[in-house]
Motif scaffolding. Sequence first.
Motif, PDB file in Angstrom:
ATOM      1  N   PHE A  64     -18.479   0.769 -42.867  1.00 37.61           N
ATOM      2  CA  PHE A  64     -18.164   1.974 -42.088  1.00 37.61           C
ATOM      3  C   PHE A  64     -19.035   2.038 -40.828  1.00 37.61           C
ATOM      4  O   PHE A  64     -18.546   2.302 -39.722  1.00 37.61           O
ATOM      5  CB  PHE A  64     -18.394   3.203 -42.988  1.00 37.61           C
ATOM      6  CG  PHE A  64     -18.546   4.497 -42.258  1.00 37.61           C
ATOM      7  CD1 PHE A  64     -17.431   5.193 -41.803  1.00 37.61           C
ATOM      8  CD2 PHE A  64     -19.805   5.039 -42.030  1.00 37.61           C
ATOM      9  CE1 PHE A  64     -17.569   6.389 -41.124  1.00 37.61           C
ATOM     10  CE2 PHE A  64     -19.947   6.236 -41.356  1.00 37.61           C
ATOM     11  CZ  PHE A  64     -18.833   6.916 -40.903  1.00 37.61           C
ATOM     12  N   GLN A  65     -20.339   1.748 -40.989  1.00 40.44           N
ATOM     13  CA  GLN A  65     -21.255   1.834 -39.847  1.00 40.44           C
ATOM     14  C   GLN A  65     -20.983   0.729 -38.823  1.00 40.44           C
ATOM     15  O   GLN A  65     -21.009   0.970 -37.620  1.00 40.44           O
ATOM     16  CB  GLN A  65     -22.711   1.758 -40.332  1.00 40.44           C
ATOM     17  CG  GLN A  65     -23.137   3.026 -41.070  1.00 40.44           C
ATOM     18  CD  GLN A  65     -24.517   2.919 -41.691  1.00 40.44           C
ATOM     19  OE1 GLN A  65     -24.933   1.834 -42.096  1.00 40.44           O
ATOM     20  NE2 GLN A  65     -25.216   4.026 -41.800  1.00 40.44           N
ATOM     21  N   GLU A  73     -11.447   0.042 -36.740  1.00 42.36           N
ATOM     22  CA  GLU A  73     -11.039   1.026 -37.749  1.00 42.36           C
ATOM     23  C   GLU A  73     -11.473   0.536 -39.132  1.00 42.36           C
ATOM     24  O   GLU A  73     -11.360  -0.648 -39.455  1.00 42.36           O
ATOM     25  CB  GLU A  73      -9.524   1.212 -37.710  1.00 42.36           C
ATOM     26  CG  GLU A  73      -9.075   2.386 -38.547  1.00 42.36           C
ATOM     27  CD  GLU A  73      -7.613   2.751 -38.348  1.00 42.36           C
ATOM     28  OE1 GLU A  73      -7.075   3.407 -39.246  1.00 42.36           O
ATOM     29  OE2 GLU A  73      -7.010   2.360 -37.328  1.00 42.36           O
ATOM     30  N   PHE A  74     -11.983   1.451 -39.934  1.00 46.68           N
ATOM     31  CA  PHE A  74     -12.412   1.123 -41.294  1.00 46.68           C
ATOM     32  C   PHE A  74     -12.012   2.285 -42.194  1.00 46.68           C
ATOM     33  O   PHE A  74     -12.287   3.437 -41.884  1.00 46.68           O
ATOM     34  CB  PHE A  74     -13.935   0.933 -41.347  1.00 46.68           C
ATOM     35  CG  PHE A  74     -14.463   0.634 -42.719  1.00 46.68           C
ATOM     36  CD1 PHE A  74     -14.509  -0.672 -43.191  1.00 46.68           C
ATOM     37  CD2 PHE A  74     -14.909   1.658 -43.560  1.00 46.68           C
ATOM     38  CE1 PHE A  74     -15.004  -0.949 -44.462  1.00 46.68           C
ATOM     39  CE2 PHE A  74     -15.388   1.384 -44.830  1.00 46.68           C
ATOM     40  CZ  PHE A  74     -15.440   0.064 -45.275  1.00 46.68           C
ATOM     41  N   GLY A  75     -11.337   1.984 -43.285  1.00 47.24           N
ATOM     42  CA  GLY A  75     -10.933   3.055 -44.189  1.00 47.24           C
ATOM     43  C   GLY A  75     -10.810   2.563 -45.614  1.00 47.24           C
ATOM     44  O   GLY A  75     -10.914   1.360 -45.886  1.00 47.24           O
ATOM     45  N   PHE A  96     -16.016   8.783 -45.331  1.00 50.46           N
ATOM     46  CA  PHE A  96     -14.988   7.746 -45.205  1.00 50.46           C
ATOM     47  C   PHE A  96     -13.626   8.355 -44.891  1.00 50.46           C
ATOM     48  O   PHE A  96     -13.322   9.467 -45.330  1.00 50.46           O
ATOM     49  CB  PHE A  96     -14.859   6.954 -46.508  1.00 50.46           C
ATOM     50  CG  PHE A  96     -16.078   6.154 -46.860  1.00 50.46           C
ATOM     51  CD1 PHE A  96     -16.537   5.150 -46.028  1.00 50.46           C
ATOM     52  CD2 PHE A  96     -16.770   6.409 -48.038  1.00 50.46           C
ATOM     53  CE1 PHE A  96     -17.658   4.407 -46.351  1.00 50.46           C
ATOM     54  CE2 PHE A  96     -17.899   5.683 -48.369  1.00 50.46           C
ATOM     55  CZ  PHE A  96     -18.339   4.678 -47.527  1.00 50.46           C
ATOM     56  N   THR A  97     -12.815   7.590 -44.164  1.00 48.39           N
ATOM     57  CA  THR A  97     -11.421   7.965 -44.000  1.00 48.39           C
ATOM     58  C   THR A  97     -10.680   7.374 -45.188  1.00 48.39           C
ATOM     59  O   THR A  97     -10.723   6.156 -45.403  1.00 48.39           O
ATOM     60  CB  THR A  97     -10.862   7.373 -42.689  1.00 48.39           C
ATOM     61  OG1 THR A  97     -11.787   7.693 -41.652  1.00 48.39           O
ATOM     62  CG2 THR A  97      -9.508   7.950 -42.368  1.00 48.39           C
ATOM     63  N   ILE A  98     -10.037   8.239 -45.961  1.00 52.03           N
ATOM     64  CA  ILE A  98      -9.422   7.791 -47.210  1.00 52.03           C
ATOM     65  C   ILE A  98      -7.921   8.044 -47.166  1.00 52.03           C
ATOM     66  O   ILE A  98      -7.478   9.148 -46.823  1.00 52.03           O
ATOM     67  CB  ILE A  98     -10.061   8.522 -48.424  1.00 52.03           C
ATOM     68  CG1 ILE A  98     -11.567   8.193 -48.482  1.00 52.03           C
ATOM     69  CG2 ILE A  98      -9.378   8.129 -49.725  1.00 52.03           C
ATOM     70  CD1 ILE A  98     -12.347   8.950 -49.540  1.00 52.03           C
TER      71      ILE A  98
ATOM     72  N   ALA B 481     -23.113  17.928 -48.909  1.00 53.26           N
ATOM     73  CA  ALA B 481     -23.203  17.083 -47.712  1.00 53.26           C
ATOM     74  C   ALA B 481     -23.490  15.645 -48.148  1.00 53.26           C
ATOM     75  O   ALA B 481     -24.012  15.429 -49.242  1.00 53.26           O
ATOM     76  CB  ALA B 481     -24.315  17.604 -46.802  1.00 53.26           C
ATOM     77  N   PRO B 482     -23.140  14.675 -47.315  1.00 53.20           N
ATOM     78  CA  PRO B 482     -23.327  13.266 -47.699  1.00 53.20           C
ATOM     79  C   PRO B 482     -24.801  12.838 -47.678  1.00 53.20           C
ATOM     80  O   PRO B 482     -25.651  13.585 -47.194  1.00 53.20           O
ATOM     81  CB  PRO B 482     -22.536  12.501 -46.632  1.00 53.20           C
ATOM     82  CG  PRO B 482     -22.437  13.411 -45.478  1.00 53.20           C
ATOM     83  CD  PRO B 482     -22.466  14.810 -46.009  1.00 53.20           C
TER      84      PRO B 482
END
Lengths: 110, 570
Positions: A64-65, A73-75, A96-98, B481-482
Motif C-alpha cells: 500500500f505504501q 493503484e493497490f487494493g 486499504f481500498t477493498i 483508528a488504524p
Amino acid sequence: MTFPVEDRQGFSVVLLNGEIDLNNSPDARKVILNNLKKKHHVMVDLSDVAYIDSSGVASLVEGFQYARTNDLEFGLVGVSEAAMSVLRLARLDQVFTIYASLDERLEDGG
Amino acid sequence: MPDQQVMEETVAEHSVRPSDLPAPPKDAIRIVQACSRPGVDSRDLAHLVANDPVLTAELLRISNSAYFGLVSQVKSVSRAVTVLGNRALRNLMLCLSMRDALRSDAIPGFNIDVYWEDALRRAVSARMLAELASLDPEECFTAGLLQDFGLLVLLFINPEQVEHWDRLAASTPGDRRDIEIDLFHSTHDEVGLTLANSWDLPQDLAFAMGYHHDGPPEETDSQTRMLCKVATCADWMASVYRCADKRVAIQQVRALLAENFDASPEHSDYLLQQVAESVAEAATAMGMRVGEQQTFDQVLREANLRLAEENLSYQELTWRLEQALGERDRYAAELNRELELAREVQKSLLPDAGTKLAGITGLNLSAKAVSGDFFDYYRVGENKMAFCLADVSGKGMNAALLMAKTASLFRCLGKGIHDPGKLLAMINREIFETSVRGMFVTMLAGVVDQASGEVILASAGHLPAVHMGCAALIAEYPAEAPPLGISPDSIFPNNTFELQGGCLYLYTDGLLEARMEDGSRLERDGLIRVLKEHASILLDDRPLAITDSVVGTDRVLEDDLTLMIIEGTK
C-alpha cells in the motif's frame, strides 16, 4: 512458497492463500513488491486466506505504501472473513481500498 | 500450439511498450511468417531467401555446418529449403534475424558478443535436452537461443544500466530476475513475450521466451509446455558456466533434470560437460564469436565439489572444520553479547520495581531475545497517570528498534501532551516519516485519574481494551483508528469512561493467540473467561498468574506477550 499472479484487465492480481504468517509472509511481500516495482497496478486477492498475522498484514501495508508513493493503484479484493476480521479489528479497513471482486473495481472505474 | 486468445489474455501491459523495442529485421521475419503459412510452396520460400544475398550465404553455411550435420552437401537455396523443411528453415531464419536485430555496437559500452556466447550455451543445452523431451532439436536450439533476448532489449532501452552487466551475469537465473526488476522495473521474460508478440513470432517460441520462469498458462498444449521446461533447464545449465555460485547452479541442474526427465546426477553432469564442448562448434555454425570455454572439470573444481580429489588429508580436513566451528562459535558469542545488551536496553524502557506505582501493573514476555511489545506508565499530575501498551508488527531486531523509538516518543511527547488521541497523532506522524518495510505499531494510550476513576483512552489499531467488573465484563473498547506509521493524517478519537471499581486490561495478540495445553488458541472468549477466573488475585501477582494459566510456566512462546492492568479505586 510462491503465490500465483494473474494479469487481468491491466491489474496484476496476486492470489494469496492459506495461512499468511511469519513463515510465508516474506514470499507474499516479494511477489507484491516485485509487481509494483514493474509499475503494475496490483490487487491482492484474499479470498482463500484462512489466517493472516501481523507480518502478513505488514506485507500488505508495505505494498500500500509503495503504491502510494509511486502513484500506482493497490487494493484488496474478495477478502475472506478470517482476513477481514483482522483488518477490521486493526481498523485497516479504513486504510486499504477493498473491493468485493475485481469486477467491482472495474465497474467502479477507480 | 497455444491458442491466440490465451496468448492475448496473458500479455499484460508491461513497463516496456512495443514502441520501445528495436525494429524487427523485416526480410527475415517475412520468411519466418511465410514458413508458418500452411501449404506454402517451397519455391516461394526459396525465392524469398534468394532475394537477400546475406541470408542466402548464412543459410548455406549453416546447412553445411558440422554442428547441424545435414546428410548431404547443400549448394543451392532451393535445395536447402527442400532438405531443411519449412519448420527448420523457419527456426534458422529466426536465429539469424534475432542475432542481427541489434548491431554489435547498438548498446554503448556493451559487447553484445558476451551476451550471445551465453545465449549459445542455452541453445546447445536446449538442443541436447530435445531427445529427453521428445522435441525437435532445432526447435529447442532456437528456443534456447532466443529465450533471454528480452535482457538484451532491456539493456538496449536502458543503456545506462550496462554497468550492472557483471552483476547480472554472475547471478543465478532466479536471482537475476530480482535484479532486473530493481534495475529495469521489468524482467527479460516479460519483455521477451512483448517482443515476440510485437514481431509476430511463432507462438510456441514466444511462450518459451515468456514462460521459462513462471511456467505457461494452464491452457497451454503439452508440447509447448515441454518446450518451456526445456528452456528452464537450459537456463540453469548455461548459468553453470557463468554464475558466481556454481555449486548452487550444478545442484539445481541435477534437481531439474531429475524432476523433468528422470536424469541421474551422472547424466546431468555428462550433459553439462557436453555444453562446453558444443559451444564453439555451434558458434562457428551461427557465425558468432566466442571466447575460450571453461571445461566442466574446471567448473567442478571451482565449485569445490571434488574435495576428495584435492588430496586434502583427513587431518587437514578435520583441522579446517575445527577452525570453521571455532569461528562460528566466536561469532555466535559476539552476537549473543550484542543481543544481551539489546535486551538490557529494552528492559530499561519498561517500568521496573523502582518506578512501581499503585493501581497499575504489567508484564512483558518476549518470544525472542528482544521484544516488539512494550508497556509504560508514569505520573502526569497529583492523581493522574499516563499509560500505554503497544505491539510492533514483526519480530526480532527490527521490531525491537521500532519499539525503542515508539517507547521513547511516548515518554518524551507524553510529558507535554496529556490528551491520548493527540499524543498518538503526534507519535504517528513521527513514525510515518521514518517507517520502513511496511512496519507499523498498534498502540493503546490513556490517562487515568486515580482519584475519580476516570479513564481517557485512545487506540491506534490495537486489540480492544477490556473493562471488567468484579466478575463480569463491563465493556470493550475496540480501535477506531488504524495503527501508527501507515497514514500521516490519521485521527485518534478519545473514549472517556469511569472504572467504577473495576479493572482495565490491555494486552497484545501474543496473549490471544497463545496456544493452551490442548493446542487451541485462547481467543477473545477464552481471555474473558481467564480474566474472570483471576479477578480476585492481588493486582501485582495477577499478570503472572494469568499468563501462567494460559501458556504454562515453561513459556515456549510463538509471539511476544504483554499484559497490563489498571485498577480502579475500590
